[in-house]
Design a protein around this motif. Structure first.
Motif, PDB file in Angstrom:
ATOM      1  N   LYS A 116       0.850  -1.197   0.000  1.00  0.00           N
ATOM      2  CA  LYS A 116       0.000   0.000   0.000  1.00  0.00           C
ATOM      3  C   LYS A 116       0.878   1.236   0.000  1.00  0.00           C
ATOM      4  O   LYS A 116       2.084   1.167   0.235  1.00  0.00           O
ATOM      5  N   HIS A 117       0.253   2.378  -0.270  1.00  0.00           N
ATOM      6  CA  HIS A 117       0.985   3.642  -0.328  1.00  0.00           C
ATOM      7  C   HIS A 117       1.166   4.277   1.048  1.00  0.00           C
ATOM      8  O   HIS A 117       2.121   5.019   1.255  1.00  0.00           O
ATOM      9  N   SER A 118       0.253   4.006   1.963  1.00  0.00           N
ATOM     10  CA  SER A 118       0.366   4.563   3.311  1.00  0.00           C
ATOM     11  C   SER A 118      -0.309   3.611   4.293  1.00  0.00           C
ATOM     12  O   SER A 118      -1.061   2.723   3.900  1.00  0.00           O
ATOM     13  N   SER A 119      -0.061   3.837   5.549  1.00  0.00           N
ATOM     14  CA  SER A 119      -0.648   2.972   6.577  1.00  0.00           C
ATOM     15  C   SER A 119      -2.156   3.171   6.708  1.00  0.00           C
ATOM     16  O   SER A 119      -2.833   2.385   7.351  1.00  0.00           O
TER      17      SER A 119
ATOM     18  N   LYS B 157      -3.227  -3.533  -1.683  1.00  0.00           N
ATOM     19  CA  LYS B 157      -3.546  -4.116  -2.978  1.00  0.00           C
ATOM     20  C   LYS B 157      -2.608  -5.301  -3.181  1.00  0.00           C
ATOM     21  O   LYS B 157      -1.535  -5.367  -2.585  1.00  0.00           O
ATOM     22  N   PHE B 158      -3.024  -6.229  -4.038  1.00  0.00           N
ATOM     23  CA  PHE B 158      -2.241  -7.439  -4.257  1.00  0.00           C
ATOM     24  C   PHE B 158      -1.488  -7.354  -5.581  1.00  0.00           C
ATOM     25  O   PHE B 158      -1.993  -6.830  -6.572  1.00  0.00           O
ATOM     26  N   TYR B 159      -0.281  -7.912  -5.565  1.00  0.00           N
ATOM     27  CA  TYR B 159       0.586  -7.912  -6.736  1.00  0.00           C
ATOM     28  C   TYR B 159       1.234  -9.282  -6.880  1.00  0.00           C
ATOM     29  O   TYR B 159       1.536  -9.946  -5.887  1.00  0.00           O
ATOM     30  N   ASN B 160       1.467  -9.671  -8.120  1.00  0.00           N
ATOM     31  CA  ASN B 160       2.245 -10.872  -8.405  1.00  0.00           C
ATOM     32  C   ASN B 160       3.613 -10.384  -8.878  1.00  0.00           C
ATOM     33  O   ASN B 160       3.714  -9.645  -9.857  1.00  0.00           O
ATOM     34  N   VAL B 161       4.654 -10.772  -8.146  1.00  0.00           N
ATOM     35  CA  VAL B 161       6.008 -10.365  -8.514  1.00  0.00           C
ATOM     36  C   VAL B 161       6.854 -11.601  -8.790  1.00  0.00           C
ATOM     37  O   VAL B 161       6.678 -12.639  -8.155  1.00  0.00           O
ATOM     38  N   VAL B 162       7.738 -11.473  -9.763  1.00  0.00           N
ATOM     39  CA  VAL B 162       8.701 -12.528 -10.058  1.00  0.00           C
ATOM     40  C   VAL B 162      10.083 -11.897  -9.998  1.00  0.00           C
ATOM     41  O   VAL B 162      10.351 -10.883 -10.656  1.00  0.00           O
ATOM     42  N   VAL B 163      10.940 -12.508  -9.177  1.00  0.00           N
ATOM     43  CA  VAL B 163      12.302 -12.019  -9.006  1.00  0.00           C
ATOM     44  C   VAL B 163      13.265 -13.160  -9.308  1.00  0.00           C
ATOM     45  O   VAL B 163      13.100 -14.269  -8.802  1.00  0.00           O
ATOM     46  N   LEU B 164      14.270 -12.883 -10.141  1.00  0.00           N
ATOM     47  CA  LEU B 164      15.296 -13.852 -10.480  1.00  0.00           C
ATOM     48  C   LEU B 164      16.480 -13.674  -9.548  1.00  0.00           C
ATOM     49  O   LEU B 164      17.003 -12.562  -9.406  1.00  0.00           O
ATOM     50  N   GLU B 165      16.881 -14.762  -8.902  1.00  0.00           N
ATOM     51  CA  GLU B 165      18.090 -14.762  -8.084  1.00  0.00           C
ATOM     52  C   GLU B 165      19.147 -15.567  -8.840  1.00  0.00           C
ATOM     53  O   GLU B 165      18.974 -16.759  -9.061  1.00  0.00           O
ATOM     54  N   THR B 166      20.217 -14.897  -9.243  1.00  0.00           N
ATOM     55  CA  THR B 166      21.279 -15.555  -9.989  1.00  0.00           C
ATOM     56  C   THR B 166      22.284 -16.137  -9.008  1.00  0.00           C
ATOM     57  O   THR B 166      22.862 -15.411  -8.199  1.00  0.00           O
ATOM     58  N   ALA B 167      22.493 -17.442  -9.090  1.00  0.00           N
ATOM     59  CA  ALA B 167      23.332 -18.144  -8.134  1.00  0.00           C
ATOM     60  C   ALA B 167      24.801 -17.758  -8.242  1.00  0.00           C
ATOM     61  O   ALA B 167      25.497 -17.681  -7.226  1.00  0.00           O
ATOM     62  N   SER B 168      25.289 -17.496  -9.449  1.00  0.00           N
ATOM     63  CA  SER B 168      26.723 -17.250  -9.633  1.00  0.00           C
ATOM     64  C   SER B 168      27.220 -16.020  -8.875  1.00  0.00           C
ATOM     65  O   SER B 168      28.320 -16.021  -8.344  1.00  0.00           O
ATOM     66  N   ASP B 169      26.408 -14.977  -8.812  1.00  0.00           N
ATOM     67  CA  ASP B 169      26.833 -13.773  -8.096  1.00  0.00           C
ATOM     68  C   ASP B 169      25.825 -13.321  -7.037  1.00  0.00           C
ATOM     69  O   ASP B 169      25.946 -12.226  -6.500  1.00  0.00           O
TER      70      ASP B 169
END
Length: 102
Positions: free
Chosen positions: A70-73, A78-90
């Protein structure tokens, strides 16, 4: 699962595993997604669900999370679907997708 000699079972390439919504690493990934998103004044309310797709490609992990923010307390989350890639090499992170759900 794949068995490694003297090491026991290991991850299967492409394996999908659930997350613990209170895991500090998962919260760190969610906070990263919020900071990288163009609308940078969102506050994380929580991680509601998600999964990790392991080992695609080259032993990288994709965090597929449903988060609430949310923007403030004083407003509703609101709900969001996020995808984050974590690269193992670094051990780097990259925001792949940030989609409002409703």
């Amino acid at each position: 699962m794949v068995d490694f000699p003297h090491m026991g079972p290991g991850p299967v390439i492409g394996e999908v595993i659930g997350i613990q919504v209170n895991d500090p690493r998962v919260k760190e990934i969610a906070e990263f997604a919020l900071k990288q998103h163009a609308e940078q004044n969102l506050i994380l309310a929580g991680v509601d669900a998600g999964q990790i797709v392991m080992g695609i490609p080259k032993w990288n992990n994709y965090y597929n999370l449903i988060i609430s923010a949310k923007h403030s307390s004083h407003e509703f989350s609101k709900f969001y679907n996020v995808v984050v890639l974590e690269t193992a090499s670094d051990n780097s992170l990259k925001l792949v997708s940030f989609v409002p759900l409703f």
